[in-house]
Design an enzyme around this catalytic site. Structure first.
Site, short mmCIF file in Angstrom:
data_model
loop_
_atom_site.label_atom_id
_atom_site.label_comp_id
_atom_site.label_asym_id
_atom_site.label_seq_id
_atom_site.Cartn_x
_atom_site.Cartn_y
_atom_site.Cartn_z
CD GLU A 101 47.31 26.95 43.70
OE1 GLU A 101 47.51 28.12 44.08
OE2 GLU A 101 46.37 26.65 42.94
CE1 TYR A 124 44.47 31.03 46.64
CE2 TYR A 124 46.82 30.66 46.29
CZ TYR A 124 45.51 30.64 45.82
OH TYR A 124 45.26 30.20 44.55
CG ASP A 175 43.14 33.89 43.26
OD1 ASP A 175 41.96 34.34 43.24
OD2 ASP A 175 43.66 33.32 42.27
CB CYS A 197 35.06 38.94 36.79
SG CYS A 197 34.46 40.21 37.92
CB CYS A 244 29.12 42.39 32.59
SG CYS A 244 30.19 43.21 33.79
CB CYS A 264 29.58 37.38 33.83
SG CYS A 264 29.82 36.81 35.54
CB CYS A 318 26.88 40.59 39.52
SG CYS A 318 28.33 41.62 39.86
#
Length: 356
Positions: free
Chosen positions: A51, A132, A150, A202, A209, A212, A218
């Protein structure tokens, strides 16, 4: 003109988490710091290290550094015992060098505590761990329910709910929506699924799409132009700074110095450099009085808050000059661990040296 669908569907929040986790179970990226979906077997050390490395850095860039670090320093205790200079050299090229200093400070604090804290509050008390990162570690390493947002998550949620407020003003909305769809269990898998969805499906410029799992939920997709989300406020242009780097050579060796421990590129080996200012400083800050020759070539580099253009000056230094720093073999300069901007300058000096 608003781009929201005339009759927004108000996405089904529980359904979103189920659909996304099912997709993640089948499509999760294999990354060296990840545990298998649903296994609850993540190693806090590897999650933490990844991270920190991933802050403002692409996954493909991080992987070889991560593998090098974990081979050399496989635990908090091993990392805490590392020499500062060794860590800074190993970090060279990854950028944002304050992260390396914070890694050492954090590993030493965790070793002093005896274990890594497992709550967001406890994690945020560690050096280099912000909101975060604390949320990501709490969720991924310890299974805590945490809201992890994020840049990938910002993009997914902005499209999912067709948020028209531009970034960064939309961040409270994005966080609220992310909180609403984060499940009470498997929060770590959910966070990583959102990251994978944002990085692979995305995407910023050409969202895929049709692939997805959340397409039917969405609102951004229903507008017909999901790629317009998230809106972003225009950035002010970065200031331009100028400097000079000095190539001081003696018997096939070049002078390298250590930058001050605090500040930009702190603690790193570097070529000597004068000040970085709004106007070109010429030979100001040269490490020694010498017959410096300014070359026609320059090197450009972008930092987070400013752009830098540096002139290049070279000189041969006599054997009796005593200078602070270390004389590094030119033929082995790649092993010095120079930060990117100095490595660029060294490569340019090297090419000019070979041409002369």
């Amino acid at each position: 003109m608003s781009l929201r669908p005339s009759h927004p569907r108000h996405p089904d929040r529980p359904l979103i988490s189920r659909l996304l986790l099912d997709w993640y179970d089948a499509n999760a990226r294999r990354l060296p710091w990840r545990a298998a979906p649903g296994s609850n077997a993540a190693d806090p050390y590897r999650v933490w290290l990844s991270e920190i490395m991933l802050q403002q850095t692409q996954v493909a860039t991080v992987i070889p550094y991560f593998e090098k670090f974990t081979t050399r320093w496989p635990t908090f205790e091993a990392f805490a015992a590392a020499a500062d200079a060794d860590v800074m050299t190993a970090w060279a090229g990854l950028g944002y060098y304050a992260r390396a200093r914070n890694l050492l400070a954090c590993a030493r604090e965790v070793t002093r505590l005896g274990r890594m804290p497992d709550t967001e509050e406890g994690l945020r008390a560690l050096p280099g761990v912000g909101a975060y990162t604390a949320a990501a570690i709490a969720a991924i390493a310890f299974g805590r329910r945490a809201v992890v947002v994020d840049a990938n998550v910002e993009r997914v949620v902005s499209r999912l709910f067709a948020i028209e407020t531009p970034l960064p003003a939309s961040r409270p909305q994005i966080r609220a929506h992310t909180d609403a769809i984060t499940p009470d269990t498997r929060a770590g898998d959910f966070a990583q699924a959102m990251m994978d969805l944002g990085s692979g499906i995305c995407t910023a410029r050409a969202p895929r799409c049709l692939l997805c799992p959340l397409r039917d939920q969405c609102d951004g997709f229903r507008t017909g132009t999901p790629e317009l989300f998230p809106y972003k406020a225009k950035k002010a242009p970065k200031p331009q700074r100028y400097g000079t780097m000095f190539w001081a050579e003696r018997d096939g060796h070049v002078l390298l110095v250590r930058r001050p421990a605090k500040g930009l590129l702190g603690g790193m080996r570097a070529l000597p450099t004068g000040p970085w200012e709004a106007v070109a400083p010429g030979l100001e800050g040269a490490p020694v009085a010498a017959d410096w020759r300014l070359h026609d070539h320059t090197v450009a580099h972008g930092f987070t808050h400013f752009d830098l253009q540096v002139a290049l000056a070279a000189a041969t230094i006599g054997p009796h000059e005593v200078l602070e720093g270390e004389w590094w073999p030119v033929a082995d300069l790649a092993s010095a661990g120079l930060p990117t901007v100095f490595a660029k300058a060294a490569n340019r000096f090297g090419s000019m040296r070979c041409a002369s």
